[in-house]
Design an enzyme around this catalytic site. Structure first.
Site, mmCIF file in Angstrom:
data_model
loop_
_atom_site.group_PDB
_atom_site.id
_atom_site.type_symbol
_atom_site.label_atom_id
_atom_site.label_comp_id
_atom_site.label_asym_id
_atom_site.label_seq_id
_atom_site.Cartn_x
_atom_site.Cartn_y
_atom_site.Cartn_z
ATOM 1 N N LYS A 82 0.854 -1.206 0.000
ATOM 2 C CA LYS A 82 0.000 0.000 0.000
ATOM 3 C C LYS A 82 0.886 1.250 0.000
ATOM 4 O O LYS A 82 1.934 1.274 0.657
ATOM 5 C CB LYS A 82 -0.882 -0.017 1.247
ATOM 6 N N SER A 157 -9.786 1.751 2.688
ATOM 7 C CA SER A 157 -8.900 2.481 1.813
ATOM 8 C C SER A 157 -7.871 1.635 1.075
ATOM 9 O O SER A 157 -7.296 2.096 0.087
ATOM 10 C CB SER A 157 -8.175 3.551 2.623
ATOM 11 N N SER A 181 -9.953 -0.680 6.826
ATOM 12 C CA SER A 181 -9.362 -0.517 5.487
ATOM 13 C C SER A 181 -8.692 -1.737 4.891
ATOM 14 O O SER A 181 -8.338 -1.718 3.714
ATOM 15 C CB SER A 181 -8.360 0.621 5.494
#
Ligand code: GLN
Length: 488
Positions: A82, A157, A181
């Site tokens: 990420k 996210s 997330s």
């Protein structure tokens, strides 16, 4: 035989161990897959094929540990990180213009651990800006599309991570989870995602959103892969003052499939109006499967559940307003140059560097912390947090783990909630309680609604990752949802 990119991490690992494929073959296959689908999916912010191939060549010479000769579990296997997790060799943007040019100069501890096992980095994952969102639509660069239906969001996210794993671009991804997330995008993309106990995985090198909630964790195609990646990233780290010293079990050998005698709690407050009926049906059916495997099921109650969302949004936003104060144009990232005074420079840097959702949260968080409102909002939220923790402690006297939906609905259409923040926040209702309490939770695929994947969430007490993984594993062995891949 399934194509290479359809396999799980464990399956590729066996091929590598038997020398039926080389790390370069695997990396090239992942890069080809990225070439084929990335245009539609948009799961990455950056891809560095040369770096991936270099790493693959290096891994080829050292698939085994010196001394013992045992194989490195993750050697030669391509993954995505990420873009809120620092990597020395690739920019780390947090999907924000503020950090568009940021090169950290060091690897996050979790990344360094993967690299020490000769893992292969394909690139950095798309996400909501500064991890604030549930759809990956607040990325300053581009949205990510759900591989099961390109018109829908992948969740967020860590939407890039879940989409890349579902689409066969990466074998696994590292995401971060502050209020859901990792779990929510895993649920919406039909993959597995685990948020560890707060402190189990080092946060060193994770760009802070809300420091008392943030945790790094794996997103994978099935539960065994999740156990493998988790085993590699846990451990005490002196660089993170909130890191805990806990035993480091081998989560893979803990997958016995035996859930007989385990007490599973079904919290009444998680099955209420607002949950999609097919989602509820799929999770209830999953509970019956677990019961059939010998677990006992008890209905439990967690009356503070409806307050968890407000509590989370006050705490997370208050912490984000403090954490993001560092982006002033002087120290990191974007710096607005056309300003008459230093203060105007700071203002303009923040005005142009941050997107709308990030600014909304900084303002709300600043408000909740300001004189006159601190007691009414921040302090009250801290007290509610204690109640939520106590309630989980109580319920874990009655059961070993809780089973709930991960999200109230399957993936929603792109654009549907983007301009309706409250509606977006409401989708986090089932994931934030475990975050607020700092306890672990995993999302495992358990069915479909409208042709879209549904995830069940299993929540446990602190450091119960081994139990959660084993419940997920037992369920997977009895079902086939985790084997399904999106069309194309
Ligand atoms: N969707 C939640 C939020 O917007 C959680 C985000 C996260 O876990 N980073 O805050």
């Amino acid at each position: 035989m399934a194509t290479l990119h359809d396999l799980t991490l464990m399956e590729v690992r066996q091929l590598l161990e038997r020398r039926e494929v080389s790390p370069a073959d695997v990396a090239e296959s992942s890069l080809r897959r990225i070439d084929d689908v990335e245009q539609q999916v948009g799961a990455f912010i950056s891809v560095d094929g040369d770096l991936a191939l270099q790493m693959a060549h290096r891994a080829a010479g050292s698939l085994k540990k010196d001394g013992t000769g045992e194989p490195f579990p993750l050697a030669g296997i391509p993954m995505q990180i990420k873009d809120s997790i620092c990597t020395r060799d690739l920019p780390t943007t947090c999907a924000s213009h503020m950090l568009e040019q940021f090169r950290p100069g060091y690897d996050a501890t979790a990344v360094a651990k993967l690299f020490s096992e000769r893992a292969i980095l394909l690139g950095k994952g798309n996400m909501d800006e500064f991890a604030m969102g549930s759809s990956t639509e607040t990325s300053a660069f581009h949205p990510t599309h759900n591989p099961w239906d390109l018109e829908r969001v992948p969740g967020g996210s860590s939407g890039g991570g879940a989409a890349s794993v579902a689409a066969g671009e990466a074998y696994y991804a590292l995401g971060s989870d502050t209020g859901g997330s990792i779990r929510q995008p895993a649920s919406l993309c039909g993959v597995v995602g685990l948020k560890p106990t707060y402190g189990l995985v080092s946060r060193y090198g994770l760009i802070a959103f809300a420091s008392s909630l943030d945790q790094i964790g794996p997103i994978t195609r099935d539960v065994s892969d999740c156990a493998l990646v988790l085993s590699s990233i846990v451990g005490h780290d002196s660089m993170d003052s909130t890191s805990i010293s806990a035993p480091e079990p081998d989560y893979v050998s803990g997958l016995t499939q035996d859930v007989r005698g385990l007490r599973l709690g079904v919290p009444r407050e998680y099955f209420v109006d607002g949950v999609d009926s097919k989602v509820e049906g799929a999770v209830r059916e999953a509970i019956r499967v677990l019961e059939g495997l010998g677990a006992s099921v008890v209905e439990v109650t967690l009356p503070t559940t409806p307050y968890a969302l407000a509590c989370y949004y006050i705490l997370a936003l208050s912490e984000c307003s403090a954490n993001l104060a560092r982006y002033d144009g002087a120290k990191f990232g974007y710096s607005h140059q056309e300003a008459a005074t230093i203060w105007e420079g700071v203002e303009k840097t923040r005005q142009f560097g941050f997107g709308e959702e990030v600014k909304r949260r900084i303002m709300l968080g600043t408000f909740a912390l300001s004189t006159g409102y601190y007691d009414a909002y921040y302090l009250k939220a801290l007290r509610v947090r204690t109640l939520i923790r106590q309630e989980f402690d109580r319920v874990f006297q009655e059961c070993d783990a809780l089973v709930t939906p991960t999200a109230p609905t399957p993936a929603f259409p792109l654009g549907e909630r983007k301009d309706d923040p409250v509606r977006m926040y409401l989708g986090d209702i089932y994931t934030v309680p475990a975050s607020v309490a700092g306890i672990p939770a995993i999302s495992v695929p358990c069915g479909f609604s409208q042709g879209l994947p549904v995830g069940m969430q299993i929540i446990g007490p602190s450091l119960s990752e081994g139990t959660l993984l084993n419940i997920g594993y037992a369920y997977e062995q009895a079902t086939t949802w985790h084997k399904l891949r999106p069309p194309q």
